[in-house]
Design an enzyme around this catalytic site. Sequence first.
Site, mmCIF file in Angstrom:
data_model
loop_
_atom_site.group_PDB
_atom_site.id
_atom_site.type_symbol
_atom_site.label_atom_id
_atom_site.label_comp_id
_atom_site.label_asym_id
_atom_site.label_seq_id
_atom_site.Cartn_x
_atom_site.Cartn_y
_atom_site.Cartn_z
ATOM 1 N N GLU A 272 -2.750 20.077 34.545
ATOM 2 C CA GLU A 272 -2.631 21.472 34.104
ATOM 3 C C GLU A 272 -2.501 22.562 35.307
ATOM 4 O O GLU A 272 -1.126 22.616 34.611
ATOM 5 C CB GLU A 272 -3.551 21.989 33.074
ATOM 6 N N ASN A 339 -4.580 29.666 25.959
ATOM 7 C CA ASN A 339 -3.408 29.247 26.061
ATOM 8 C C ASN A 339 -2.905 28.271 24.935
ATOM 9 O O ASN A 339 -2.169 29.420 24.301
ATOM 10 C CB ASN A 339 -3.878 28.160 27.085
ATOM 11 N N TRP A 357 13.516 33.634 21.859
ATOM 12 C CA TRP A 357 11.931 33.994 22.740
ATOM 13 C C TRP A 357 12.543 34.710 24.247
ATOM 14 O O TRP A 357 11.578 35.561 24.845
ATOM 15 C CB TRP A 357 12.243 32.586 23.678
ATOM 16 N N TRP A 380 7.714 29.584 27.263
ATOM 17 C CA TRP A 380 8.490 30.509 26.661
ATOM 18 C C TRP A 380 9.525 29.687 25.685
ATOM 19 O O TRP A 380 9.920 29.399 24.557
ATOM 20 C CB TRP A 380 9.124 31.640 26.819
#
Length: 450
Positions: A272, A339, A357, A380
């Site tokens: 991550e 998240n 978006w 996004w």
Amino acid sequence: MTALLWLRDDLRLRDNPALVAAAEHGPVTAVYLLDEASPGIRPLGGATKWWLHESLRTLATDLEQLGVPLVLRRGAAAEVIPALVRELGATGVFWNRRYGGVERDIDASIKSALREAGVHVASSAANLLFEPWTVQTGSGGPYGVFTPFWKACLAGPVPRQPLELPQRLVGGAGAASDSLDEWTLQPRTPDWAGGLRESWTPGERGAHDRLAIFLETGLPAYADGRDFTDRDVTSRLSPHLRFGEISPFQVWHAAATRREAHPEPVRKFLSEVGWREFAWHVLFHFPELANRNWKPQFDAFPWERPEPLILRAWQRGNTGVDLVDAGMRELWHTGTMHNRVRMVVASFLTKNLRIDWRLGEAWFWDTLVDADAASNPFSWQWVAGSGADAAPYFRVFNPELQAEKFDPQGRYRARWLGTELRPSPIVDLKASRDAALAAYDVISRAAKTQ
């Protein structure tokens, strides 16, 4: 020999290579420049302004204890930094690198001008584990897919060890400074930041406290629990990383010490961290990330013209779709969002409502405490299907199924929605999904014929 330390998104003392270099050069004066004047610089959103105020306040105290003055200035960097160099008689200027296109151009111009004036200038790698120009495909280009990108990163040298405070650090001369309060970064009337104050402790000390808590209580369950909205297992380090109150090197090596005890959680957590790296690498090679589709085929996508009431319902968490509304209310109160729920609310906006978006990205830019120039637009575009390594457009998150799977007891929704009477959904989930897929088919077929 006097050194000017130009602080940007690196508001920390430890593991700050620019500070180390400045201390080796001579007595140090630090400056933070609020640059909302340079062409192309994106002004901060409301939530990040709040965080910046708090972070600078704590940083000023930490520097004062070391005898280093912090000068606050406001204006265009190309004007303010050289002027401050002349004012202080600084013989060296030191900063940690930035990776946005506009920021790189500004820094290169200032570096060139100062060197021509006989000033020593040095930039350092501090806020990414891997410099963007060092990770390339076999053909010498940037990666557009995460898995091979991260594999290439891991195949290289292990990220360096974090740096300690300089052993010899002497404070330099002070200079006229703006008052932090004069910048009005904090909300006044109305004061909407109460939830932020309840939720966060900005600053270097708060960042390390947060990391320690995560390593003890969150990391062991991270691999299996990070997607569940009602489990407190995520790191909550993103705003601290965004402002550089903690470095990715410090996070990496602190997590790595737990690898033997928790190998899979550590692997997943560091991957991550790798996604953050990937977002910045994409931005480095595609500076228009917040404004242009990374996949040009999406330039022809038939977005709906947003009705103000519909967009407002999404922003305020009044869509009638429980998981979406819970997430948007969490965002409004805390400046962050789980998240998994971020993906759901972004999918709902771009696919069920078929709203561009860029409008969602702009709202998150204003309301997230961790909004940065890379991760925010990157994420996004990932959900919308227009970005690097994007989720396929036909992957439409069903908020009801996501709630059943990742909030099975309803605790997350209950926390943010309470017991209020819920409105009917503003859109039919199945019909809007079908419409979105039909719209995507139009540009998909057009792309195949080109």
